[in-house]
Structure formats: structure tokens, C-alpha cells
Design an enzyme around this catalytic site. Structure first.
Site, PDB file in Angstrom:
ATOM      1  N   GLY A  49     -14.590  -3.666   0.368  1.00  0.00           N
ATOM      2  CA  GLY A  49     -15.568  -3.249  -0.634  1.00  0.00           C
ATOM      3  C   GLY A  49     -17.000  -3.318  -0.152  1.00  0.00           C
ATOM      4  CB  VAL A  50     -18.403  -3.906   3.248  1.00  0.00           C
ATOM      5  CG1 VAL A  50     -19.752  -3.785   3.937  1.00  0.00           C
ATOM      6  CG2 VAL A  50     -17.776  -5.274   3.530  1.00  0.00           C
ATOM      7  CG  LEU A  51     -18.706   0.800   3.618  1.00  0.00           C
ATOM      8  CD1 LEU A  51     -18.143   2.033   4.306  1.00  0.00           C
ATOM      9  CD2 LEU A  51     -19.965   0.319   4.324  1.00  0.00           C
ATOM     10  N   GLY A  52     -19.369  -0.437  -1.050  1.00  0.00           N
ATOM     11  CA  GLY A  52     -19.628  -0.151  -2.453  1.00  0.00           C
ATOM     12  C   GLY A  52     -18.694   0.844  -3.093  1.00  0.00           C
TER      13      GLY A  52
ATOM     14  N   GLY B  21     -18.267   3.982  -2.814  1.00  0.00           N
ATOM     15  CA  GLY B  21     -18.928   5.204  -3.252  1.00  0.00           C
ATOM     16  C   GLY B  21     -20.031   5.001  -4.266  1.00  0.00           C
TER      17      GLY B  21
ATOM     18  CG  PHE C 113     -23.741   0.489  -2.222  1.00  0.00           C
ATOM     19  CD1 PHE C 113     -24.145  -0.172  -3.369  1.00  0.00           C
ATOM     20  CD2 PHE C 113     -22.978  -0.199  -1.300  1.00  0.00           C
ATOM     21  CE1 PHE C 113     -23.795  -1.488  -3.605  1.00  0.00           C
ATOM     22  CE2 PHE C 113     -22.622  -1.518  -1.517  1.00  0.00           C
ATOM     23  CZ  PHE C 113     -23.031  -2.165  -2.675  1.00  0.00           C
ATOM     24  NE  ARG C 114     -22.274   8.347  -4.028  1.00  0.00           N
ATOM     25  CZ  ARG C 114     -21.403   9.271  -4.426  1.00  0.00           C
ATOM     26  NH1 ARG C 114     -21.564  10.531  -4.051  1.00  0.00           N
ATOM     27  NH2 ARG C 114     -20.396   8.953  -5.209  1.00  0.00           N
TER      28      ARG C 114
ATOM     29  CE1 TYR D 100      -3.342  -2.713   0.140  1.00  0.00           C
ATOM     30  CE2 TYR D 100      -3.692  -2.270   2.464  1.00  0.00           C
ATOM     31  CZ  TYR D 100      -4.002  -2.975   1.325  1.00  0.00           C
ATOM     32  OH  TYR D 100      -4.979  -3.933   1.367  1.00  0.00           O
TER      33      TYR D 100
END
Length: 388
Positions: free
Chosen positions: A233-236, A238, A240-241, A74
Site C-alpha cells: 500500500g506504499v503507493l496509495g 491510486g 495519491f493524486r 491470491y
């Protein structure tokens, strides 16, 4: 004499959990991902300077979090260096459960002329990577070391013997594997157990309500192997809107596809009903689907991290989980669709042998349910304390 109960944690993040049935270390229910911490990739990921990174780490730590994820690769090494500096300044190394990874070519921009052995799963790559990680992290041990990905050139025997050598010498406490086919993980663990070596205790990979491939083989494999899950990647990322919200200005990882748009609308609808955010619903979704799930939550904004922590108290019903499942078709594939699906029944991760329609012809079988995840507020309810 009765000893006093530990003080109430500042947030639900401070109610720690067992990492997996094969790893008894105690960790916070969220894992702080640090891939954005550094200057090496700011041209691609955006800027997250050291002050911002330390603020994220401080917020996580002060909220009760102790599970932090880095990797040798990273930000060209900045992520490991900055986490190491933060732990040294805060003098809290032993309070932290620290995971890092090896396999990627972490010397990509380094001065070495020949770099072929600074990547891969093999013994030399492992030795060089761990030595460098320990120096950057300013520590003499790593709590959890992941194989970052399978290189398909190194044998199972070499990988597991080399990893076990680090465990036996106290440089690594637990082993994990990331981005690797389930059949290889099972093969590795079987070899380790048969030869008195340390098996993998955690799997890290991509899982969300939009990417449910995890549920084909990885999730059942982890249940069978006694492994924890650290999905990223659980929250998409950015995505998931709602379409309207996505069209506004803001950092985007790419254009919004139809799948994310449909799921974004569904999550946003649920979020409005529960007075929360779509990403909070997405986080709760994976944590309701299996035990020992520790989402890797990254980012650069403290307010988003606080939202993730608050979402630990979010309750989703079985019906709401089904609504999210059904918002976007998912083909579990053969043989699971052949065994469990009918024209009126879709595959669910909590199904057991009683749900195999071919076996219901001769008898109506009763089976023990699968192990359930920890419920939101479970610790707070048990200890009689209010959530914060």
C-alpha cells in the site's frame, strides 16, 4: 590475485541488499507483488492475463529484481500457479527469492466439502497450504514463508514449532509474519529464541505516508527484533493524486478521501519540483524512514513498474520527509506522545532517548543515532558506476 567486480546491474534494482539483520539472503530493493496476477479476481481487481503477468515478471527480472511475493489465497491460486510456470519456463527458480503466505482460506472456491482446516495458523492448515503452494509454484522449497495474519485461536507454541519443522526439513528457509500485532510477534520470537527455534525475520503490513500506524509499534518492534519490513500500500493504491488528476478517467480503488487529497497535493507539488511522479515520492518516503525496507510493488502496467524502479534513485532530504509527515496530522498515541512530544516537537521515527523531554532536566544527553537506511545510488557510488 584480485577477482573482478561483478558487472554493473542494468538498473538500480540490481544493487541487492541484505533482507534483515536476522536474514542474510540477498534481495532486490523492491519486492514484486503478484496479487493482481490471475483470472480469479478480475471482476474486482481488473484483468491481468498471463501474458501481461509474464511481461511484468520478465521486466522485473531483466532489470535485476529477484524478490517476488505471492500468497496461497491470491486469485484463487492463479498467482502461485503463474509464478511457478514462469520460473519453470525461464529456468530461474534458484535465482529468485520467493515469498508466499498461509492462513487464508485458499480453497474457498475448491471442490472440498469440509473446508474448516484449510485456513488458520494451526499445524494442519500449515501442512496442507505449504504442500499445495509447493505444487503450484513447481518448487521443492520456499525462501520466505509468512503467517498471513494471526487467527487468535492457535497458540504461539504451536505456530512456532510447526513453522520451525518446515525450516528444519528444508522446505522453508526464512519466516515472516504479516498483519499481526507487534506484541504477538515479540512473543513468538521470544519463544522461538528460548527454545532454539527459528524466529520471524520479516514483517509485512500496510504502511504509507497516509497510513502511518506502522510507526507506533511495528517499526520500533522491527528495529528491536532485527526484522526487515515489506510494506504494501506504499503507493496509495491510486489515491495519491491531485483532485484534478483523480477526477480524470482511470481505474480507482474507491473515492478519494480528504486525507489522500491533501497528501496527493503535497506529493504532486514535490514531484513537480523533482520532475518525477507523486507515487515515486511516496515510495522514496518509506525507504528513507528506516533501514531494511522493501516495498511490495504490484500493478499491471510495465511502465508503472519502470517508474518504481527509477524512483530508487530519488533522494529526499530530512526536511522534505518532515514536510510530508506534517502534511497530514498523525497521532502516535500513548506512551510515545507522552515521552517524545511537546507543544513545539512532534514525534519522529528517528528519535532517541536524547529527545525525551523529561530526561533533559538533569543532563544534556548525547546518544548514538539509529541505524540509517541505504542512500539512493549508494552502491553505484561505491563501485564507481553510473546509474541507469
Amino acid at each position: 590475485m584480485v577477482l573482478p567486480t561483478a558487472p554493473e546491474p542494468p538498473t538500480l534494482l540490481g544493487y541487492h541488499r541484505i533482507l534483515s539483520s536476522s536474514a542474510g539472503v540477498r534481495v532486490s530493493p523492491l519486492c514484486l507483488g503478484t496479487m493482481s496476477f490471475g483470472n480469479g479476481w478480475k471482476g474486482v481487481m481488473g484483468e491481468c492475463d498471463q501474458a501481461t503477468s509474464f511481461n511484468m515478471l520478465d521486466t522485473f527480472y531483466e532489470s535485476g529484481g529477484n524478490f517476488i511475493d505471492v500468497a496461497n489465497f491470491y486469485q484463487g491460486g492463479d498467482s502461485e500457479r503463474w509464478v511457478g510456470e514462469w520460473m519453470a519456463q525461464r529456468q530461474n527458480r534458484d535465482e529468485i527469492v520467493l515469498s508466499t503466505k498461509y492462513t487464508m482460506g485458499y480453497t474457498m472456491f475448491g471442490p472440498q466439502k469440509i473446508k474448516s482446516n484449510y485456513q488458520g495458523n494451526h499445524t494442519k492448515s500449515l501442512r496442507l497450504s505449504v504442500k499445495a503452494s509447493l505444487q503450484k509454484l513447481q518448487t521443492d522449497y520456499i525462501d520466505l514463508l509468512y503467517v498471513h495474519m494471526w487467527d487468535f485461536t492457535t497458540s504461539v507454541e504451536e505456530v512456532m514449532r510447526s513453522l520451525n519443522h518446515l525450516v528444519a526439513n528444508g522446505k522453508v528457509l526464512y519466516l515472516g509474519v504479516s498483519d499481526t500485532p507487534a506484541w504477538l510477534v515479540v512473543k513468538c520470537n521470544a519463544f522461538a529464541r528460548a527454545n532454539g527455534l527459528t524466529p520471524f525475520s520479516v514483517y509485512q503490513g500496510h504502511w504509507s505516508c497516509a497510513f502511518r500506524d506502522f510507526e507506533r509499534d511495528i517499526l520500533p518492534m522491527c528495529e528491536s527484533e532485527g526484522m526487515g519490513l515489506a510494506p504494501w500500500g506504499v503507493l496509495g493504491r491510486g489515491q495519491f493524486r491531485s483532485a484534478e488528476d483523480f477526477s480524470r478517467e482511470g481505474r480507482k480503488m474507491g473515492p478519494q478521501d480528504e486525507k489522500h487529497r491533501r497528501l496527493g497535493e503535497k506529493l504532486d507539488q514535490m514531484a513537480q519540483q523533482k520532475n518525477t511522479k507523486a507515487t515515486s515520492i511516496a515510495q522514496a518516503y518509506v525507504m528513507h524512514k528506516a533501514p531494511y525496507v522493501f516495498p511490495v510493488i504490484g500493478g499491471r502496467k510495465v511502465e508503472h513498474l519502470k517508474e518504481n524502479i527509477e524512483a530508487l534513485g530519488l533522494v529526499l532530504s530530512e526536511e522534505e520527509i518532515r514536510e510530508i509527515d506534517d502534511a497530514e496530522p498523525f497521532d502516535v498515541g500513548f506512551p510515545m506522545n507522552f515521552l517524545f512530544e511537546t507543544p513545539t516537537q512532534s514525534y519522529r521515527t528517528n528519535m532517541t532517548s536524547k529527545d525525551i523531554w523529561q530526561l533533559s532536566c538533569n543532563t544534556r544527553l548525547e546518544t548514538v543515532p539509529k541505524q540509517q537506511p541505504i542512500e539512493p545510488f549508494q552502491g553505484a557510488k561505491y563501485f564507481g558506476s553510473a546509474s541507469k
